[in-house]
Scaffold this active site. Structure first.
Site, short mmCIF file in Angstrom:
data_model
loop_
_atom_site.label_atom_id
_atom_site.label_comp_id
_atom_site.label_asym_id
_atom_site.label_seq_id
_atom_site.Cartn_x
_atom_site.Cartn_y
_atom_site.Cartn_z
N ASN A 43 0.83 -1.19 0.00
CA ASN A 43 0.00 0.00 0.00
C ASN A 43 0.87 1.26 0.00
O ASN A 43 1.97 1.28 0.56
CB ASN A 43 -1.00 0.01 1.17
N GLU A 45 0.12 5.26 0.70
CA GLU A 45 -0.84 6.27 1.12
C GLU A 45 -0.50 7.63 0.52
O GLU A 45 0.59 7.84 -0.02
CB GLU A 45 -0.87 6.36 2.65
N CYS A 54 -3.95 0.58 -2.71
CA CYS A 54 -3.90 -0.64 -1.90
C CYS A 54 -2.81 -1.58 -2.41
O CYS A 54 -2.43 -1.52 -3.58
CB CYS A 54 -5.24 -1.36 -1.94
N GLU A 56 -3.05 -4.76 -3.04
CA GLU A 56 -3.57 -5.62 -4.11
C GLU A 56 -3.55 -4.90 -5.45
O GLU A 56 -3.21 -5.50 -6.48
CB GLU A 56 -5.00 -6.08 -3.80
N CYS A 87 -10.18 -4.91 0.51
CA CYS A 87 -11.31 -3.98 0.59
C CYS A 87 -12.25 -4.27 -0.60
O CYS A 87 -11.92 -5.02 -1.52
CB CYS A 87 -10.82 -2.54 0.56
N CYS A 90 -10.77 -3.48 -4.04
CA CYS A 90 -9.76 -4.45 -4.47
C CYS A 90 -10.38 -5.79 -4.83
O CYS A 90 -9.89 -6.48 -5.73
CB CYS A 90 -8.67 -4.60 -3.42
#
Length: 133
Positions: A43, A45, A54, A56, A87, A90
């Site tokens: 990830n 940010e 993310c 993934e 999430c 994803c």
């Protein structure tokens, strides 16, 4: 599934590299693609939420950049007491390249904690077959 050993190693290795200065919640992900290669992501940010990426999504981007087009297995690596499942966004990203029976493992530092299929994570999903080509 022996492939999960390689996915666990790749996700565990990339997870500490995550850029998570705001949440301090680092996630790594690795996937096995149709070309037999393992692609990993972490990830990243951003101060302007929700611009981050993310783990993934990073692994999928690496797979596409590497020339593969289908996911055969996925592993998501995160820490904490709760399972770190993909999430919703994803799950849909993964579904674009993965069949409903594609295995998805969720792991922590101690190893694999749970296993799912794409269909279990995203039941009655909308995928490429829903659109005319």
């Amino acid at each position: 599934m022996p492939e999960f050993d390689a996915l666990f190693a790749a996700a565990a290795a990339i997870q500490p590299r995550a850029y998570a200065p705001y949440s301090r919640f680092k996630v790594g992900s690795a996937l096995l693609a149709d070309d037999g290669a393992v692609y990993a992501g972490c990830n990243v940010e951003n101060a302007a939420y929700p611009v981050g990426t993310c783990a993934e999504a990073g692994a999928i981007a690496a797979m596409i950049a590497g020339g593969a087009r289908a996911i055969r297995a996925v592993l998501v690596f995160g820490e904490g007491a709760e399972l770190v499942t993909p999430c919703g966004a994803c799950r849909q990203r993964m579904r674009e390249f993965a069949a409903p029976d594609t295995p998805v493992a969720v792991a922590g530092p101690e190893g694999i904690r749970a296993r799912f299929t794409m269909a279990e994570l995203l039941p009655a999903s909308f995928g490429p077959a829903n659109l005319p080509r």
